[in-house]
Design a protein around this motif. Structure first.
Motif, mmCIF file in Angstrom:
data_model
loop_
_atom_site.group_PDB
_atom_site.id
_atom_site.type_symbol
_atom_site.label_atom_id
_atom_site.label_comp_id
_atom_site.label_asym_id
_atom_site.label_seq_id
_atom_site.Cartn_x
_atom_site.Cartn_y
_atom_site.Cartn_z
ATOM 1 N N VAL A 1 3.473 -10.914 3.169
ATOM 2 C CA VAL A 1 2.546 -10.184 2.299
ATOM 3 C C VAL A 1 3.345 -9.530 1.184
ATOM 4 N N VAL A 2 2.851 -9.679 -0.041
ATOM 5 C CA VAL A 2 3.475 -9.091 -1.227
ATOM 6 C C VAL A 2 2.438 -8.230 -1.929
ATOM 7 N N HIS A 3 2.847 -7.044 -2.346
ATOM 8 C CA HIS A 3 1.978 -6.114 -3.069
ATOM 9 C C HIS A 3 2.485 -6.017 -4.507
ATOM 10 N N ILE A 4 1.588 -6.226 -5.473
ATOM 11 C CA ILE A 4 1.950 -6.112 -6.886
ATOM 12 C C ILE A 4 1.021 -5.091 -7.534
ATOM 13 N N GLY A 5 1.607 -4.064 -8.127
ATOM 14 C CA GLY A 5 0.814 -3.051 -8.813
ATOM 15 C C GLY A 5 0.987 -1.680 -8.197
ATOM 16 N N PRO A 6 0.190 -0.724 -8.668
ATOM 17 C CA PRO A 6 0.310 0.647 -8.186
ATOM 18 C C PRO A 6 -0.238 0.788 -6.763
ATOM 19 N N PRO A 7 0.300 1.740 -5.989
ATOM 20 C CA PRO A 7 -0.234 1.969 -4.644
ATOM 21 C C PRO A 7 -1.641 2.556 -4.717
ATOM 22 N N THR A 8 -2.500 2.141 -3.775
ATOM 23 C CA THR A 8 -3.875 2.633 -3.778
ATOM 24 C C THR A 8 -4.323 3.180 -2.431
ATOM 25 N N ASN A 9 -3.589 2.876 -1.357
ATOM 26 C CA ASN A 9 -3.975 3.417 -0.046
ATOM 27 C C ASN A 9 -2.797 3.369 0.925
ATOM 28 N N ILE A 10 -2.938 4.052 2.048
ATOM 29 C CA ILE A 10 -1.831 4.179 2.998
ATOM 30 C C ILE A 10 -1.455 2.860 3.661
ATOM 31 N N PHE A 11 -2.382 1.929 3.778
ATOM 32 C CA PHE A 11 -2.088 0.682 4.463
ATOM 33 C C PHE A 11 -1.113 -0.196 3.670
ATOM 34 N N GLU A 12 -1.045 0.024 2.387
ATOM 35 C CA GLU A 12 -0.084 -0.729 1.575
ATOM 36 C C GLU A 12 1.358 -0.372 1.938
#
Length: 140
Positions: free
Chosen positions: A103-114
């Motif tokens: 799993v890859v996250h791109i962008g600003p954080p939006t919630n704790i699960f990220e």
């Protein structure tokens, strides 16, 4: 062949489609996401009230694609108005816990699960640069 699912806000679907096409152009990649394709027959038939068989078919199609994916990319640049990307993120995180999916996250954080996602990028350009190196290393 790497199977990739791209999750994000429907509001950003045109930008996300452009980024996903760059990802596919790197090679050895199949994009499984259909939700951001305006010409998809299911997307055209969607009853926007989130009810009925069409919405259920779309949800199941997306979940099956996530179950098939080797990599799930979650884009958080636009706000989510439907919450769908959070379900997609949750399904991907569960699969990543035993190593079945990256799993890859791109962008600003939006919630704790990220915080459960181990790979974070500030931009698609940063991710695409690293992904291209990975693909080229696999080929050599």
């Amino acid at each position: 062949m790497t199977k990739i699912y791209v999750a994000g806000s429907y509001n950003g679907r045109h930008r996300i489609r452009t980024e996903a096409s760059k990802l596919a152009a790197i090679g050895d990649t199949v994009i499984l996401s259909r939700w951001f394709c305006d010409d998809d027959f299911i997307e055209k038939a969607w009853d926007k009230d989130f009810g009925g068989r069409v919405a259920e078919t779309m949800a199941m199609s997306d979940l099956h694609a996530i179950l098939e994916a080797d990599l799930v990319v979650v884009d958080t640049f636009e706000p989510s108005t439907s919450g769908g990307r959070y379900v997609e993120l949750g399904a991907a995180i569960v699969r990543s816990l035993d190593g079945r999916c990256r799993v890859v996250h791109i962008g600003p954080p939006t919630n704790i699960f990220e915080t459960l996602v181990r790979e974070h990028y500030d931009s698609w350009a940063d991710f695409l640069r690293e992904y291209e190196v990975e693909v080229n290393n696999r080929k050599s």
